[in-house]
Design a protein around this motif. Structure first.
Motif, PDB file in Angstrom:
ATOM      1  N   ALA A 377      46.629   4.351  11.947  1.00 27.72           N
ATOM      2  CA  ALA A 377      45.765   4.443  10.868  1.00 27.72           C
ATOM      3  C   ALA A 377      45.261   3.227  10.162  1.00 27.72           C
ATOM      4  O   ALA A 377      46.140   2.273  10.154  1.00 27.72           O
ATOM      5  CB  ALA A 377      46.586   5.220   9.483  1.00 27.72           C
ATOM      6  N   ALA A 378      44.015   3.100   9.843  1.00 27.49           N
ATOM      7  CA  ALA A 378      43.325   2.195   9.289  1.00 27.49           C
ATOM      8  C   ALA A 378      44.150   1.525   8.109  1.00 27.49           C
ATOM      9  O   ALA A 378      44.711   2.631   7.322  1.00 27.49           O
ATOM     10  CB  ALA A 378      41.851   2.375   9.142  1.00 27.49           C
ATOM     11  N   HIS A 379      44.256   0.128   7.726  1.00 29.98           N
ATOM     12  CA  HIS A 379      44.877  -0.209   6.417  1.00 29.98           C
ATOM     13  C   HIS A 379      44.324   0.301   5.182  1.00 29.98           C
ATOM     14  O   HIS A 379      44.933   0.242   4.134  1.00 29.98           O
ATOM     15  CB  HIS A 379      44.905  -1.746   6.248  1.00 29.98           C
ATOM     16  N   GLU A 380      43.114   0.947   5.129  1.00 33.66           N
ATOM     17  CA  GLU A 380      42.483   1.472   3.921  1.00 33.66           C
ATOM     18  C   GLU A 380      42.633   3.034   3.801  1.00 33.66           C
ATOM     19  O   GLU A 380      42.286   3.539   2.887  1.00 33.66           O
ATOM     20  CB  GLU A 380      40.801   1.411   4.153  1.00 33.66           C
ATOM     21  N   THR A 381      43.642   3.452   4.456  1.00 36.18           N
ATOM     22  CA  THR A 381      44.157   4.889   4.501  1.00 36.18           C
ATOM     23  C   THR A 381      45.232   4.835   3.230  1.00 36.18           C
ATOM     24  O   THR A 381      45.968   3.890   3.286  1.00 36.18           O
ATOM     25  CB  THR A 381      44.466   5.422   5.722  1.00 36.18           C
ATOM     26  N   ASP A 382      45.352   5.930   2.766  1.00 31.41           N
ATOM     27  CA  ASP A 382      46.437   6.206   1.503  1.00 31.41           C
ATOM     28  C   ASP A 382      46.639   5.034   0.637  1.00 31.41           C
ATOM     29  O   ASP A 382      47.411   4.482   0.393  1.00 31.41           O
ATOM     30  CB  ASP A 382      47.729   6.355   2.208  1.00 31.41           C
ATOM     31  N   ALA A 383      45.338   4.679   0.245  1.00 28.83           N
ATOM     32  CA  ALA A 383      45.335   3.598  -0.624  1.00 28.83           C
ATOM     33  C   ALA A 383      44.144   3.819  -1.770  1.00 28.83           C
ATOM     34  O   ALA A 383      43.341   4.738  -1.864  1.00 28.83           O
ATOM     35  CB  ALA A 383      44.519   2.595   0.475  1.00 28.83           C
ATOM     36  N   ILE A 384      44.343   2.677  -2.744  1.00 25.24           N
ATOM     37  CA  ILE A 384      43.409   2.875  -3.783  1.00 25.24           C
ATOM     38  C   ILE A 384      42.436   1.548  -3.384  1.00 25.24           C
ATOM     39  O   ILE A 384      43.004   0.418  -3.098  1.00 25.24           O
ATOM     40  CB  ILE A 384      44.240   2.273  -5.062  1.00 25.24           C
ATOM     41  N   LEU A 385      41.052   1.596  -3.536  1.00 21.27           N
ATOM     42  CA  LEU A 385      40.148   0.866  -3.245  1.00 21.27           C
ATOM     43  C   LEU A 385      39.424   0.392  -4.400  1.00 21.27           C
ATOM     44  O   LEU A 385      39.176   1.314  -5.287  1.00 21.27           O
ATOM     45  CB  LEU A 385      39.231   1.341  -2.256  1.00 21.27           C
TER      46      LEU A 385
END
Length: 626
Positions: A377-385
């Motif tokens: 999974a990309a590091h931008e998943t399950d994240a706040i951007l």
């Protein structure tokens, strides 16, 4: 985002409509009971998206000249599609499907239930408002969009409802959505009018006091987003209503008349959709884009996966795209082929299921992302951007959980009901827990002036980040048992006032209900545990927290102690002002209570599968009794 929560959250968008519409239609098939059970716990091709991928995608996803893709097929009704595959030109491709499978696919492709038109048209309703007067000017006591304002705190500060009189709330009127199967949209109240949409694709403007209907507008597919109202300068309208549908379209409609001003397709991916409400600021409309690609990714014939979540900014007057930023920066590229020749892609995922949050002081906009569809999974998943509001440039990203690569109907630790023998080569080698974000980030300022981004996650974690320090962690609180031990957490929406945050807990070792924590430290100050059900988004007013449950009960808690102050069972049949047969049901979806003045508005029947498929089709309006 479609595990158990998104089997519950297949309540978020087409899938909920797919499930609810078809289960209600199951009585038309001799095999109805078994078919309905299969739909709730799908295997193989029982769901429409699987049937389509296996039977139709080879042509309709090929982009060959003269062959309509999934988006273009959306112009047909479910009845049109069912007829085509039952006795028309597409019969040969569906010859061995059951009636229920054909109906499932027809609802999926159409993006709305059977018989969704013309019964839903306001001109056919007996409760038409006698005079279509202009809406009153907007005021600070109204509720515009999903979170009441751009901070998404779901905090209504000005209301005549209080802990002392909340027990006097009585039902004033009910409005039924004709042929509706899932009332999963939160109302907006602006200028004395309630703006609300339905899974049938109809959007309504209703008088807040009486429930009479001013107008209806029929979108191209079911509408799940809350509606945001803004000034109409430059559009030829006094005020404009903006919303998105489950086929990825964004609309601008005259808020006074229901006249369409413009429509734009936000993403060319065939499974793209809009589930989170758009946000409007100074002539720019910010639109979050999600998808249901993971729901078809476990099919051996599906080229998993190519969708990336994105945030798009549009010129509010014309619909012209200003910028579009993807949650995952790297473009999907081919990685390998399966033994049957299915091309696999990566990276993909990180859809935006919830409404964006505005930070005007820092010219930033915050979003919470979904899980990955591909491994790793990309590091931008399950994240706040965080993105720059003016340019769409990525400012920072803070990931809460790595390696959450999840595709439906793949075997894994968190899917014990799927056997290894059913494994598709399109599945990740190691299936993630699917504990992404359905909550919108909440922006608050502490009494000492420090800013915080507060958000609840599906695994039961509550988080606080510092927006001035690139999203640096301030505190973290696990509010339920661990996910591995049957825990769970915040599904769709939390709330916060000046001192506390309120997290509706969907499940977790008996810790159902609400958890109130101190904004500054994350310390739990109280818990309220109703007897049943996953919780809908919370709403807070001075002294009171409102939240609905999947059992259909609407609760009011003391914001100070968690003591129950009032409750109302919405899971029943209602007499409606528009004389439509209507009932309430589960309230575990993405629609929360809305408080304006001395009234409370809520939809009931979100078909949250967590507490059972308690579907409904009603909008309820409560008022303080004299």
């Amino acid at each position: 985002m479609l595990s158990e929560m998104k089997t519950a959250s297949f309540a978020a968008p087409a899938a909920s409509m797919l499930l609810t519409a078809v289960v209600s239609l199951a009585q038309l098939s001799p095999a109805a009971p078994n078919a309905a059970n299969d739909l709730i716990h799908p295997q193989g091709t029982n769901l429409g998206i699987y049937v389509f991928s296996a039977r139709c995608a080879g042509c309709h996803d090929s982009h060959r000249a003269g062959i309509p893709d999934r988006y273009e097929l959306n112009r047909f009704t479910a009845e049109d599609i069912f007829k085509s595959i039952s006795e028309g030109s597409m019969t040969q491709y569906a010859a061995d499907l059951t009636e229920i499978q054909k109906r499932v696919m027809a609802v999926y492709v159409a993006g709305r239930p059977f018989a969704s038109s013309p019964a839903g048209d306001a001109t056919q309703m007996p409760n038409r408002c006698k005079v279509s007067t202009a809406a009153k000017d907007s005021s600070s006591t109204e509720w515009n969009g999903w979170g009441a304002d751009g901070t998404n705190a779901r905090y209504q500060q000005k209301t005549s409802i209080s802990p002392q009189n909340v027990a006097r709330l009585k039902l004033k009127w009910a409005f039924g959505f004709p042929n509706g199967n899932s009332a999963y949209t939160q109302p907006t109240v602006v200028g004395g009018r309630v703006f609300v949409s339905s899974d049938t694709g109809y959007v309504y403007a209703i008088a807040a006091k009486s429930g009479c209907v001013f107008w209806s507008f029929r979108a191209n597919a079911g509408v799940r987003t809350a509606i945001v109202i803004g000034p109409g300068k430059g559009t030829g309208a006094k005020e404009v209503a903006y919303f998105g549908d489950i086929k990825g379209n964004i609309y601008a409609v005259d808020a006074l008349s229901g006249r369409k001003l413009w429509i734009m397709r936000t993403d060319t991916h065939p499974l793209a959709r809009i589930t989170g409400a758009p946000v409007l600021y100074r002539g720019t409309l910010f639109v979050p884009i999600s998808s249901l690609e993971e729901s078809g990714g476990g099919n051996a014939n599906y080229p998993c996966c190519t969708f990336r979540g994105s945030l798009a900014a549009y010129q509010a007057t014309t619909g012209k795209l200003i910028w579009k930023s993807y949650t995952i920066q790297d473009e999907p590229h081919p990685v390998r082929k399966t033994s049957i020749g299915t091309q696999l892609w990566a990276p993909a995922g990180a859809g935006l299921w919830s409404s964006p949050t505005l930070d005007l002081k820092r010219n930033a906009i915050y979003v919470a992302t979904g899980n990955g569809y591909t491994e790793p999974a990309a590091h931008e998943t399950d994240a706040i951007l965080a993105f720059d509001m003016r340019t769409g440039k990525r400012l920072w990203a803070h990931q809460m959980l790595a390696n959450d690569h999840y595709v439906r109907d793949c075997p894994g630790k968190y899917r014990p009901n799927v056997s290894l023998t059913q494994r598709s080569e399109t599945c990740p080698d190691s299936l993630g827990p699917d504990v992404d974000f359905g909550n919108s980030p909440i922006l608050r300022t502490l009494p000492d002036g420090r800013p915080l981004i507060v958000v609840g996650q599906k695994d039961g974690n509550a988080w606080a980040l510092d927006p001035e320090k690139q999203g640096e962690l301030v505190w973290n609180r696990q509010l339920t048992a661990s996910f591995e031990n049957g825990g769970g957490g915040m599904q769709w929406g939390s709330a916060a006032d000046r001192e506390h945050a309120y997290f509706p807990v969907t499940r977790g070792g008996g810790k159902f209900g609400m958890a109130a924590v101190k904004l500054a430290t994350g310390e739990v100050i109280w818990r309220a545990d109703p007897p049943l059900g996953a919780q809908a988004p919370a709403t807070v007013i001075p002294g009171i927290v409102f939240s609905g449950s999947s059992s259909g009960a609407l609760h009011a808690y003391s914001a100070a102690t968690g003591q129950s102050l009032w409750s109302y069972d919405t899971n029943r049949v209602f007499d409606t002002v528009n004389q439509v047969e209507a009932k309430g049901g589960g309230m575990g979806g993405a629609s929360g209570p809305v408080v304006v003045g001395g009234m409370l508005f809520v939809t009931s029947g979100s078909a949250d599968l967590f507490g059972g498929p308690q579907r409904g089709n009603v909008l309820l309006a409560f008022e303080l009794a004299e």
